[in-house]
Design a protein around this motif. Sequence first.
Motif, PDB file in Angstrom:
ATOM      1  N   UNK A   1      54.169  45.672  46.687  1.00 34.69           N
ATOM      2  CA  UNK A   1      52.430  45.566  46.988  1.00 34.69           C
ATOM      3  C   UNK A   1      51.710  44.230  47.164  1.00 34.69           C
ATOM      4  N   UNK A   2      50.888  43.155  47.347  1.00 36.45           N
ATOM      5  CA  UNK A   2      50.255  42.079  46.688  1.00 36.45           C
ATOM      6  C   UNK A   2      49.463  41.992  45.265  1.00 36.45           C
ATOM      7  N   UNK A   3      49.954  40.918  44.719  1.00 37.58           N
ATOM      8  CA  UNK A   3      48.010  40.294  43.909  1.00 37.58           C
ATOM      9  C   UNK A   3      47.795  39.540  44.061  1.00 37.58           C
ATOM     10  N   UNK A   4      46.742  39.073  43.571  1.00 39.57           N
ATOM     11  CA  UNK A   4      46.271  37.834  44.146  1.00 39.57           C
ATOM     12  C   UNK A   4      45.607  37.338  42.260  1.00 39.57           C
ATOM     13  N   UNK A   5      46.111  36.592  41.984  1.00 39.33           N
ATOM     14  CA  UNK A   5      45.474  36.210  40.349  1.00 39.33           C
ATOM     15  C   UNK A   5      44.715  34.823  40.731  1.00 39.33           C
ATOM     16  N   UNK A   6      42.928  35.445  40.117  1.00 42.85           N
ATOM     17  CA  UNK A   6      42.163  34.103  40.640  1.00 42.85           C
ATOM     18  C   UNK A   6      41.746  33.832  38.930  1.00 42.85           C
TER      19      UNK A   6
ATOM     20  N   UNK B   1      53.283  41.507  36.286  1.00 43.94           N
ATOM     21  CA  UNK B   1      52.346  41.974  38.048  1.00 43.94           C
ATOM     22  C   UNK B   1      53.927  41.901  38.437  1.00 43.94           C
ATOM     23  N   UNK B   2      54.483  40.775  37.711  1.00 43.29           N
ATOM     24  CA  UNK B   2      55.675  41.014  38.814  1.00 43.29           C
ATOM     25  C   UNK B   2      56.943  41.980  38.159  1.00 43.29           C
ATOM     26  N   UNK B   3      57.140  42.103  37.250  1.00 39.88           N
ATOM     27  CA  UNK B   3      57.774  43.251  36.450  1.00 39.88           C
ATOM     28  C   UNK B   3      57.235  44.342  36.211  1.00 39.88           C
ATOM     29  N   UNK B   4      56.265  45.028  37.561  1.00 35.76           N
ATOM     30  CA  UNK B   4      55.170  45.606  37.964  1.00 35.76           C
ATOM     31  C   UNK B   4      55.738  45.976  39.639  1.00 35.76           C
ATOM     32  N   UNK B   5      56.626  45.289  40.324  1.00 38.46           N
ATOM     33  CA  UNK B   5      56.509  44.893  41.118  1.00 38.46           C
ATOM     34  C   UNK B   5      56.138  44.349  42.675  1.00 38.46           C
ATOM     35  N   UNK B   6      55.441  43.789  41.598  1.00 37.19           N
ATOM     36  CA  UNK B   6      53.683  43.241  42.869  1.00 37.19           C
ATOM     37  C   UNK B   6      54.751  41.561  42.742  1.00 37.19           C
ATOM     38  N   UNK B   7      54.568  41.551  44.846  1.00 35.97           N
ATOM     39  CA  UNK B   7      54.262  39.361  44.945  1.00 35.97           C
ATOM     40  C   UNK B   7      53.200  39.177  44.595  1.00 35.97           C
ATOM     41  N   UNK B   8      53.107  38.283  43.725  1.00 32.25           N
ATOM     42  CA  UNK B   8      51.835  37.257  43.080  1.00 32.25           C
ATOM     43  C   UNK B   8      51.411  36.347  43.761  1.00 32.25           C
ATOM     44  N   UNK B   9      50.460  35.722  44.100  1.00 28.05           N
ATOM     45  CA  UNK B   9      50.018  35.057  44.272  1.00 28.05           C
ATOM     46  C   UNK B   9      48.391  34.306  43.465  1.00 28.05           C
ATOM     47  N   UNK B  10      48.322  33.081  43.239  1.00 25.55           N
ATOM     48  CA  UNK B  10      47.486  32.675  42.440  1.00 25.55           C
ATOM     49  C   UNK B  10      46.272  31.512  42.948  1.00 25.55           C
ATOM     50  N   UNK B  11      45.623  31.811  42.480  1.00 24.56           N
ATOM     51  CA  UNK B  11      43.757  30.995  42.322  1.00 24.56           C
ATOM     52  C   UNK B  11      43.438  30.105  41.553  1.00 24.56           C
ATOM     53  N   UNK B  12      43.048  29.330  41.856  1.00 23.76           N
ATOM     54  CA  UNK B  12      42.173  28.449  40.444  1.00 23.76           C
ATOM     55  C   UNK B  12      40.618  28.725  40.026  1.00 23.76           C
ATOM     56  N   UNK B  13      40.242  29.143  41.510  1.00 28.28           N
ATOM     57  CA  UNK B  13      38.635  29.876  41.257  1.00 28.28           C
ATOM     58  C   UNK B  13      38.439  30.842  43.093  1.00 28.28           C
ATOM     59  N   UNK B  14      37.524  30.682  42.408  1.00 26.77           N
ATOM     60  CA  UNK B  14      36.921  31.413  43.783  1.00 26.77           C
ATOM     61  C   UNK B  14      37.551  31.055  45.213  1.00 26.77           C
ATOM     62  N   UNK B  15      36.385  29.922  45.452  1.00 28.23           N
ATOM     63  CA  UNK B  15      36.902  29.410  46.916  1.00 28.23           C
ATOM     64  C   UNK B  15      38.048  29.510  47.188  1.00 28.23           C
ATOM     65  N   UNK B  16      39.517  29.107  46.304  1.00 24.30           N
ATOM     66  CA  UNK B  16      40.562  28.718  46.973  1.00 24.30           C
ATOM     67  C   UNK B  16      41.211  30.452  46.483  1.00 24.30           C
ATOM     68  N   UNK B  17      40.292  31.778  46.737  1.00 24.51           N
ATOM     69  CA  UNK B  17      41.381  32.234  46.629  1.00 24.51           C
ATOM     70  C   UNK B  17      40.824  32.793  47.760  1.00 24.51           C
ATOM     71  N   UNK B  18      39.005  32.595  48.159  1.00 26.13           N
ATOM     72  CA  UNK B  18      38.478  32.948  48.768  1.00 26.13           C
ATOM     73  C   UNK B  18      39.710  32.304  50.376  1.00 26.13           C
ATOM     74  N   UNK B  19      39.737  31.103  50.143  1.00 29.99           N
ATOM     75  CA  UNK B  19      40.853  30.373  51.356  1.00 29.99           C
ATOM     76  C   UNK B  19      42.018  31.640  51.133  1.00 29.99           C
ATOM     77  N   UNK B  20      43.029  31.768  50.079  1.00 29.45           N
ATOM     78  CA  UNK B  20      44.038  32.456  50.748  1.00 29.45           C
ATOM     79  C   UNK B  20      43.871  33.757  50.947  1.00 29.45           C
TER      80      UNK B  20
END
Length: 121
Positions: free
Chosen positions: A2-7, A21-40
């Motif tokens: 499972x993947x989780x984007x932290x915004x 989240x990594x301890x809960x077995x998620x692959x984690x990616x990050x975004x600094x704001x909503x626009x960056x998150x939308x692109x991701x």
Amino acid sequence: MKTCLVVDDSRVIRKVARRILENLQFEVSEANDGLEALKSCKEKMPSAILLDWNMPVMDGITFLRQLRKEDGGKVPVVVFCTTENDLAHITEALTEGASEYIMKPFDGEILEAKFSEVGLL
């Protein structure tokens, strides 16, 4: 996996959430704001999104509205994680498609419980 984007515009919050989240077995990616998150999300839609409300460039609620209009944008479970604790904000988030709402500060126990409640664990 499972993947989780932290915004969140706070690097510290992203780092803490990533560790939990990594301890809960998620692959984690990050975004600094909503626009960056939308692109991701347009590149690769995550299973879940941990979303702050107050951010520069694009806030969390605007991001959520845009996300839900994207192809596959109704799929991710969105958990708001914010300091906004009034009923109006909570109602707006849930109405716009958030699955859950947690308050900052949070810890591993809270995050695990909420992600479990929405069926991610």
